[in-house]
Design a protein around this motif. Structure first.
Motif, mmCIF file in Angstrom:
data_model
loop_
_atom_site.group_PDB
_atom_site.id
_atom_site.type_symbol
_atom_site.label_atom_id
_atom_site.label_comp_id
_atom_site.label_asym_id
_atom_site.label_seq_id
_atom_site.Cartn_x
_atom_site.Cartn_y
_atom_site.Cartn_z
ATOM 1 N N PHE A 13 66.307 24.261 -98.903
ATOM 2 C CA PHE A 13 66.961 25.286 -99.711
ATOM 3 C C PHE A 13 67.201 24.796 -101.131
ATOM 4 O O PHE A 13 66.885 25.471 -102.108
ATOM 5 C CB PHE A 13 68.293 25.707 -99.086
ATOM 6 C CG PHE A 13 69.204 26.361 -100.088
ATOM 7 C CD1 PHE A 13 69.014 27.682 -100.449
ATOM 8 C CD2 PHE A 13 70.197 25.630 -100.723
ATOM 9 C CE1 PHE A 13 69.814 28.278 -101.423
ATOM 10 C CE2 PHE A 13 71.001 26.210 -101.691
ATOM 11 C CZ PHE A 13 70.811 27.546 -102.040
ATOM 12 N N LEU A 14 67.780 23.599 -101.257
ATOM 13 C CA LEU A 14 68.137 23.101 -102.579
ATOM 14 C C LEU A 14 66.895 22.878 -103.430
ATOM 15 O O LEU A 14 66.911 23.142 -104.645
ATOM 16 C CB LEU A 14 68.933 21.801 -102.459
ATOM 17 C CG LEU A 14 69.396 21.197 -103.782
ATOM 18 C CD1 LEU A 14 70.318 22.163 -104.527
ATOM 19 C CD2 LEU A 14 70.085 19.858 -103.563
ATOM 20 N N ARG A 15 65.819 22.389 -102.808
ATOM 21 C CA ARG A 15 64.574 22.175 -103.578
ATOM 22 C C ARG A 15 64.093 23.488 -104.187
ATOM 23 O O ARG A 15 63.677 23.532 -105.354
ATOM 24 C CB ARG A 15 63.510 21.565 -102.651
ATOM 25 C CG ARG A 15 62.138 21.394 -103.286
ATOM 26 C CD ARG A 15 62.190 20.443 -104.487
ATOM 27 N NE ARG A 15 60.872 20.269 -105.079
ATOM 28 C CZ ARG A 15 60.307 21.141 -105.926
ATOM 29 N NH1 ARG A 15 60.974 22.241 -106.280
ATOM 30 N NH2 ARG A 15 59.116 20.906 -106.417
ATOM 31 N N LEU B 282 66.311 17.050 -120.440
ATOM 32 C CA LEU B 282 65.016 16.743 -119.840
ATOM 33 C C LEU B 282 63.919 17.552 -120.527
ATOM 34 O O LEU B 282 64.123 18.703 -120.904
ATOM 35 C CB LEU B 282 65.024 17.065 -118.341
ATOM 36 C CG LEU B 282 66.039 16.284 -117.487
ATOM 37 C CD1 LEU B 282 65.902 16.673 -116.025
ATOM 38 C CD2 LEU B 282 65.849 14.777 -117.653
ATOM 39 N N ALA B 283 62.749 16.954 -120.678
ATOM 40 C CA ALA B 283 61.644 17.639 -121.357
ATOM 41 C C ALA B 283 61.103 18.792 -120.537
ATOM 42 O O ALA B 283 60.717 19.832 -121.075
ATOM 43 C CB ALA B 283 60.527 16.639 -121.665
ATOM 44 N N GLU B 284 61.047 18.625 -119.215
ATOM 45 C CA GLU B 284 60.508 19.648 -118.331
ATOM 46 C C GLU B 284 61.366 19.728 -117.071
ATOM 47 O O GLU B 284 62.193 18.852 -116.797
ATOM 48 C CB GLU B 284 59.053 19.331 -117.949
ATOM 49 C CG GLU B 284 58.071 19.403 -119.096
ATOM 50 C CD GLU B 284 57.872 20.829 -119.612
ATOM 51 O OE1 GLU B 284 58.144 21.769 -118.848
ATOM 52 O OE2 GLU B 284 57.462 20.993 -120.780
ATOM 53 N N SER B 285 61.132 20.771 -116.291
ATOM 54 C CA SER B 285 61.817 20.881 -115.007
ATOM 55 C C SER B 285 61.326 19.784 -114.070
ATOM 56 O O SER B 285 60.115 19.599 -113.902
ATOM 57 C CB SER B 285 61.548 22.252 -114.373
ATOM 58 O OG SER B 285 61.981 22.259 -113.023
ATOM 59 N N PRO B 286 62.219 19.023 -113.454
ATOM 60 C CA PRO B 286 61.794 17.980 -112.514
ATOM 61 C C PRO B 286 61.379 18.554 -111.157
ATOM 62 O O PRO B 286 60.881 17.808 -110.308
ATOM 63 C CB PRO B 286 63.040 17.105 -112.377
ATOM 64 C CG PRO B 286 64.182 18.027 -112.652
ATOM 65 C CD PRO B 286 63.678 19.035 -113.647
ATOM 66 N N TYR B 287 61.548 19.868 -110.983
ATOM 67 C CA TYR B 287 61.244 20.485 -109.690
ATOM 68 C C TYR B 287 60.372 21.725 -109.891
ATOM 69 O O TYR B 287 60.883 22.848 -109.984
ATOM 70 C CB TYR B 287 62.546 20.862 -108.966
ATOM 71 C CG TYR B 287 63.479 19.694 -108.817
ATOM 72 C CD1 TYR B 287 63.189 18.653 -107.941
ATOM 73 C CD2 TYR B 287 64.645 19.606 -109.583
ATOM 74 C CE1 TYR B 287 64.036 17.564 -107.812
ATOM 75 C CE2 TYR B 287 65.501 18.520 -109.460
ATOM 76 C CZ TYR B 287 65.194 17.500 -108.576
ATOM 77 O OH TYR B 287 66.024 16.427 -108.461
#
Length: 427
Positions: free
Chosen positions: A392-394, A410-415
């Motif tokens: 769910f969290l991912r 952060l430069a981009e979304s890590p997910y």
């Protein structure tokens, strides 16, 4: 002494004597059994370490937090192939497992014949049995083409021979081990030839061109089925000082500590927190006498937290309760959830319309973002609960807009988005 009392005493005496006799007979038989094992050159261990099964992760192994190996028999077949026959108990299964070593680490495969039933917890697609086995067999694998590669006519012939002495053959491949439930271990004269047949199945699998299917070697730790990056730690009371546990009471301790992550999702820590509280109760009887007693109560709570790559403003998402949180444009969402945050802008940026739809579709456990952690109130500490909240969290983090991550540094979304929004193991 009355006749009735004498009769009771005699009956009790007979039962005690019978129990002692039965215990002596059982002990003698056990010693004879162990002696017959050692005469074959095998080793018997009364209380093996958990290491004996730690590297196994397919059911009945790799499930739950209670993993207890008991009597263990080890040795080598005539061809020099290592084997192990071990009694094993977990939260959902108890019995004996036999296994011989394979030359390669291979993906899971399930082969069941006769009266065998699928193992508890197995997640694999059922497929048609090859003709060399016949329609009475059940086959399961994650990749059908892999099953077809393994089950060559030579392997099937050996499986048919192995199944001849059992009411139901329940066989699986667990990395570099070929495992079978409920082997004929009571009769050593039967167990020896049967292990040779099991080794013949392993020989046939080893002779099959499967090098392209070799799996990476996993670290030597207590792993979980379909979660190779989870590992069971057991106890780590240092967590009591850095996690949001209940601070009241005394005798605080941790149990069933797990650390890990799923794929590129955030790493987590999960455990059960136990503690006690003590109170004094005073009562007065009818004659005015006062008595005091101390009452100790036991408590526990499930702790589950995921570490983020960056700190976020505080945000709480929970089911609807008394009072209102931040109001969103969807009344249906407002009726189902209460969202609070000291930063209304951050809440609106994260809980956008698509995120609201996702939350309403999944009905997650309450969770709270605190700095660089997301803490859930899962209700229970279980493998299913951890997997459900991890997935769910991912997905939830994948729905956080890119500009929010950039605002956080952060430069981009890590997910990045996943292929599907389904949440396996949903409750």
């Amino acid at each position: 002494m009355s006749g009735t009392a004498l009769t009771v005493v005699l009956v009790i005496g007979v039962l005690v004597a019978a129990g002692i006799t039965w215990g002596i007979v059982a002990l003698v038989r056990r010693q004879q059994y162990i002696k017959s094992l050692r005469e074959r050159g095998w080793t018997f261990v009364n209380s093996p370490q958990l290491d004996a099964v730690a590297r196994l992760s397919n059911p009945p192994f790799g499930l739950g937090f209670r993993r207890d190996p008991d009597d263990q028999i080890t040795g080598h077949t005539a061809s020099g192939r290592p084997f192990q026959v071990i009694e094993y108990k977990s939260e959902n299964w108890k019995g004996w497992v036999a296994m011989v070593s394979l030359s390669r680490r291979l993906p899971e495969l399930w082969v069941m014949g006769g009266e065998a039933r699928p193992r508890y917890g197995v997640e694999a697609a059922k497929m048609q049995s090859p003709g060399a086995l016949g329609p009475a067999w059940q086959i399961g694998a994650l990749v059908p083409s892999y099953a077809a590669e393994v089950l060559t006519p030579q392997v099937c012939n050996q499986l048919n021979g192995l199944a001849g002495g059992l009411p139901g053959l329940n066989l699986g491949i667990d990395s570099d081990q070929l495992t079978v439930l409920d082997p004929p271990r009571k009769d050593v004269d039967q167990l020896g030839p049967w292990l040779e047949q099991l080794a013949a199945v392993a020989d046939a699998i080893d002779a099959t061109p499967l090098d392209h299917r070799i799996q990476p070697e996993q670290p030597p730790r207590f792993s979980f089925y379909h979660h190779p990056d989870w590992h069971l730690i057991g106890v780590d009371d240092s967590l009591l000082h850095v996690t949001p546990t209940n601070r009241g009471g005394h005798n605080h301790r941790t149990e069933d500590v797990i650390r890990g992550r799923d794929g590129d999702g955030p790493p987590f820590v999960a455990f059960t927190h136990h503690w006690q509280t003590t109170r004094t109760e005073t009562s007065t009887d009818s004659e005015g006498r006062t008595t005091t007693r101390t009452v100790t109560e036991n408590h526990s709570e499930a702790i589950l937290g995921f570490q983020l790559p960056v700190r976020m403003p505080e945000l709480t998402v929970a089911g609807r309760s008394f009072g209102r949180g931040i109001s969103f444009e969807s009344e249906r969402f407002n009726d189902q959830f209460k969202v609070t945050s000291p930063s209304t802008k951050f809440a609106y940026d994260v809980i956008h319309p698509r995120q609201m739809e996702y939350l309403m579709a999944t009905s997650p456990a309450p969770f709270r973002v605190v700095e660089d952690w997301v803490w859930f109130a899962p209700g229970d500490h279980s493998q299913v609960s951890i997997a459900h909240n991890s997935r769910f969290l991912r997905e939830f983090l994948a729905g956080v807009p890119r500009f929010v991550w950039r605002d956080l540094g952060l430069a981009e979304s890590p997910y990045p988005p996943l292929d599907t929004v389904a949440v396996p193991g949903g409750r």
